[in-house]
Design an enzyme around this catalytic site. Sequence first.
Site, short mmCIF file in Angstrom:
data_model
loop_
_atom_site.label_atom_id
_atom_site.label_comp_id
_atom_site.label_asym_id
_atom_site.label_seq_id
_atom_site.Cartn_x
_atom_site.Cartn_y
_atom_site.Cartn_z
N ALA A 8 0.82 -1.21 0.00
CA ALA A 8 0.00 0.00 0.00
C ALA A 8 0.86 1.26 0.00
CB ALA A 8 -0.94 0.00 1.20
N LYS A 180 16.15 2.72 -16.28
CA LYS A 180 15.76 4.13 -16.43
C LYS A 180 15.91 4.86 -15.10
CE LYS A 180 11.64 3.80 -14.28
NZ LYS A 180 11.09 4.67 -13.21
#
EC number: 1.1.1.94
Length: 315
Positions: A8, A180
């Site tokens: 979460a 990236k």
Amino acid sequence: MTVSVLGAGAFGTALAISLARTGRPVTLWARDLADMDVARENTRRLPGFTFPETLAVTGDLSDAAQSSILLLTVPMQSLARFLTQHTKFLDGKTLVACCKGIDLTTGLGPAEIIRRACPAATPAILSGPSFAVDIAAGLPTALTLAVDDGHALQTALSTPNIRPYRSADLVGVEIGGALKNVVAIACGMTIGAGLGESAHAALMTRGFAEMQRFALSRGARPETLSGLSGFGDLALTCSSDKSRNYAFGLALGRGEPLPEGTTIEGKATAKAVSNLAKKIGLDMPIADMVVAVLENHLTVNEAADMLLTRPLKEE
């Protein structure tokens, strides 16, 4: 096909909100519920976005794992331990890794970690240019879903604002998402140190070449790195301070205090990539430079000088 999101943080919460807005029942598992089940909002990680009625929140992993599709949004460096600890709940499911990186201990990406820990599970990767706040706000987001046979899964993970494109190249998709972050740290350092937009563009371009070189050495398809999970994610992450890795690099370049309590996946990934590249004799100067700065072997300006004084060669 029922869906649960395990983890979460901001991104996991955003995915759960978007999926639940379709009216389907979705379960969000949190290690620490805090007051999410009462407030119907993740006030710590993603404040301002109310949970849809069909989004259930639980601290019981066995309950969340009843779903057939489990989105794994735990940090990359915690993934192997999480899977090993909870194999009995997770094996046999479709496990979609939403974390981006390479495990520092094993040098493995999320797909292979899933295969080793849960051999009866179906591994998949969800990656691409995306910020949690954009997804939670219902803004259009296109992602890459890498899985061997993904038509049904693609449909299950589609929402009015999330459009997943299928790929069978799990290796290429996970490497694009991992590297990236390393380039984003380097680009943030460049801007933070005042080296200019031209240097930023050059570093991003050479970083993309480095991503392709590493991916091909691992058996990825070259076209995958030109897609959403490669170039697309690179373009977003290297140019916005919403990116935790770019913001971390900015702070490094400016000599400012570094953010605490935030997962910066590119730090461990840079080290893992640098180690793997050295073993196979692959040239990865940007990853090496990021590691050298993080380990205080070079200053940002010294690292820039090192890149600029490399031998001249064809592009």
